[in-house]
Write a protein that holds these residues in place. Sequence first.
Motif, short mmCIF file in Angstrom:
data_model
loop_
_atom_site.label_atom_id
_atom_site.label_comp_id
_atom_site.label_asym_id
_atom_site.label_seq_id
_atom_site.Cartn_x
_atom_site.Cartn_y
_atom_site.Cartn_z
N LEU A 1 2.24 14.43 -9.07
CA LEU A 1 3.19 15.53 -9.17
C LEU A 1 3.55 15.84 -10.61
CD1 LEU A 1 5.10 17.56 -7.83
CD2 LEU A 1 6.81 15.73 -7.69
N TYR A 2 3.92 14.81 -11.40
CA TYR A 2 4.30 15.13 -12.78
C TYR A 2 3.07 15.47 -13.62
CZ TYR A 2 3.39 10.35 -14.72
OH TYR A 2 2.83 9.17 -15.14
N GLY A 3 1.88 15.00 -13.21
CA GLY A 3 0.66 15.42 -13.90
C GLY A 3 0.40 16.90 -13.72
N GLU B 1 0.82 -1.20 0.00
CA GLU B 1 0.00 0.00 0.00
C GLU B 1 0.86 1.26 0.00
OE1 GLU B 1 -2.80 2.81 -0.14
OE2 GLU B 1 -3.06 0.66 -0.53
N ARG B 2 1.96 1.23 0.75
CA ARG B 2 2.85 2.39 0.76
C ARG B 2 3.51 2.60 -0.60
NH1 ARG B 2 5.80 1.47 6.67
NH2 ARG B 2 4.04 2.25 7.94
N ALA B 3 3.87 1.51 -1.26
CA ALA B 3 4.47 1.63 -2.60
C ALA B 3 3.46 2.21 -3.58
CB ALA B 3 4.95 0.26 -3.08
N GLN B 4 2.20 1.76 -3.51
CA GLN B 4 1.16 2.30 -4.38
C GLN B 4 0.94 3.78 -4.11
OE1 GLN B 4 -2.09 -0.55 -3.59
NE2 GLN B 4 -1.97 -1.09 -5.75
N GLN B 5 0.92 4.16 -2.84
CA GLN B 5 0.73 5.56 -2.49
C GLN B 5 1.86 6.41 -3.03
OE1 GLN B 5 -1.87 7.01 -1.18
NE2 GLN B 5 -0.90 9.03 -1.30
N LEU B 6 3.10 5.88 -2.95
CA LEU B 6 4.26 6.60 -3.49
C LEU B 6 4.10 6.85 -4.98
CD1 LEU B 6 7.11 7.77 -3.30
CD2 LEU B 6 8.00 5.43 -3.56
N VAL B 7 3.67 5.81 -5.71
CA VAL B 7 3.47 5.97 -7.15
C VAL B 7 2.39 6.99 -7.43
CG1 VAL B 7 2.70 4.79 -9.25
CG2 VAL B 7 4.31 3.66 -7.71
N ARG B 8 1.29 6.95 -6.67
CA ARG B 8 0.21 7.92 -6.88
C ARG B 8 0.70 9.35 -6.65
NH1 ARG B 8 -3.14 3.73 -4.53
NH2 ARG B 8 -2.77 4.57 -2.41
N GLU B 9 1.52 9.54 -5.64
CA GLU B 9 2.04 10.88 -5.36
C GLU B 9 2.93 11.37 -6.49
OE1 GLU B 9 1.34 12.94 -3.01
OE2 GLU B 9 0.09 11.67 -1.73
N ARG C 1 0.84 22.49 -15.91
CA ARG C 1 1.45 23.82 -15.85
C ARG C 1 2.21 24.12 -17.15
NH1 ARG C 1 3.07 26.48 -11.18
NH2 ARG C 1 1.40 25.27 -10.20
N ILE C 2 2.93 23.12 -17.66
CA ILE C 2 3.68 23.30 -18.91
C ILE C 2 2.75 23.65 -20.06
CG2 ILE C 2 5.00 22.07 -20.68
CD1 ILE C 2 6.38 20.54 -18.38
N MET C 3 1.61 22.94 -20.16
CA MET C 3 0.68 23.20 -21.24
C MET C 3 0.09 24.60 -21.14
SD MET C 3 0.87 20.52 -23.10
CE MET C 3 -0.52 20.67 -24.22
N ALA D 1 2.70 12.69 -25.64
CA ALA D 1 1.26 12.55 -25.88
C ALA D 1 0.66 11.47 -24.99
CB ALA D 1 1.01 12.22 -27.35
N SER D 2 1.40 10.37 -24.77
CA SER D 2 0.86 9.31 -23.93
C SER D 2 0.67 9.80 -22.49
CB SER D 2 1.78 8.09 -23.95
OG SER D 2 3.04 8.39 -23.36
N LEU D 3 1.59 10.65 -22.01
CA LEU D 3 1.44 11.19 -20.67
C LEU D 3 0.30 12.21 -20.60
CD1 LEU D 3 5.20 11.68 -19.75
CD2 LEU D 3 3.69 9.81 -19.09
N LEU D 4 0.16 13.01 -21.66
CA LEU D 4 -0.95 13.96 -21.69
C LEU D 4 -2.29 13.24 -21.67
CD1 LEU D 4 0.40 16.51 -24.35
CD2 LEU D 4 0.32 16.81 -21.86
N LEU D 5 -2.37 12.11 -22.37
CA LEU D 5 -3.62 11.34 -22.38
C LEU D 5 -3.95 10.80 -20.99
CD1 LEU D 5 -3.21 9.35 -25.72
CD2 LEU D 5 -4.98 11.02 -25.21
N VAL D 6 -2.94 10.32 -20.29
CA VAL D 6 -3.16 9.77 -18.95
C VAL D 6 -3.81 10.81 -18.04
CG1 VAL D 6 -1.99 8.98 -16.85
CG2 VAL D 6 -1.36 8.02 -19.08
N HIS D 7 -3.40 12.07 -18.19
CA HIS D 7 -3.87 13.12 -17.30
C HIS D 7 -4.99 13.97 -17.90
CE1 HIS D 7 -0.76 12.41 -14.29
NE2 HIS D 7 0.06 12.20 -15.29
N GLY D 8 -5.52 13.55 -19.06
CA GLY D 8 -6.61 14.29 -19.67
C GLY D 8 -6.21 15.66 -20.15
N LEU D 9 -4.95 15.82 -20.57
CA LEU D 9 -4.45 17.13 -20.97
C LEU D 9 -4.19 17.25 -22.47
CD1 LEU D 9 -1.80 17.57 -18.12
CD2 LEU D 9 -4.06 18.65 -18.26
#
Length: 296
Positions: A53-55, A41-49, A60-62, A81-89
């Motif tokens: 953050l990069y989302g 659970e801590r590893a998953q939380q780390l990934v979510r954080e 902000r970059i866009m 583009a793949s990262l933008l899609l993940v974050h709906g940007l």
Amino acid sequence: MADRPTTPAELPDNDAQWRTAGDRIQTLLDSCATGGAVAYERAQQLVREVVGLYGAGLERIMLIAGDPGLTERLATDDLVASLLLVHGLHPHDVRRRVSDALDRVRPYLGSHGGDVDLLEVTDDTVRLAFTGSCKSCPSSAVTLELAVEDAVRAAAPEISAIEVVAAQPAAPSGLIPAESLLARMHPPGSAWHPVPELTQLEPGEVAGFVVSDTTLLVCRVGDQTLAYRDHCPVCDDSLAGAQLHETLLDCPRCGTRFDVVRAGAGPDGAHLEPLPMLPRDGVPSVALREPLGAST
């Protein structure tokens, strides 16, 4: 696309490495499970954080970019583009992204004598029509459908259904869900396999490769690289040792000639079995399925 400003030469050398980061992250998460539920659970939380953050940074970059030219460069870079899609940007709507994806695979479709038209994008469904000389070749039709489906889903992951207008006029309903068609004609479990050695082929060269226990025959015609299953449908034997004469491949055992740029078409309706091959994450990759007629 011809007007894309970003060229492969501008991409960093480790571009492909970062495109496979998701798989490595998941592997690391799975390994954390051995440490117990709390560690996992801590590893998953780390990934979510980190993802959050990069989302936020991408958003902000866009906003700061502002310049339409720079925004377009970001939107048409596959990795960004793949990262933008993940974050709906992603700045392009679904229809634009699907259309661009089809443009990118059209040279591959053309090498097999086919093409595809985008008919409609409604809600979460895309409707396509395949055209070209391959519509009478079942294995080639599946090849084209698999390549197109992969490109559409990568560009528009929110699409849940791909409907293909039947190439055969005898089709009863006119529309065939791509999932059910592909499920009938190639078993579940089809996967893309990277074959970086394909970049070493010279024009006019024919080479054999064993990928996931499947023997492939790969031909280089000009700037096109075409893959087929190593099997001659006429003499029911291997094509090992075959020679390429312009676009014609001669079976070394029965002498039958097959046109490799026309989906492996031979005489009297015989044809080689083409395999989907596309650059994925910058690496030539082949999609493999079980042999026709195999049990599922």
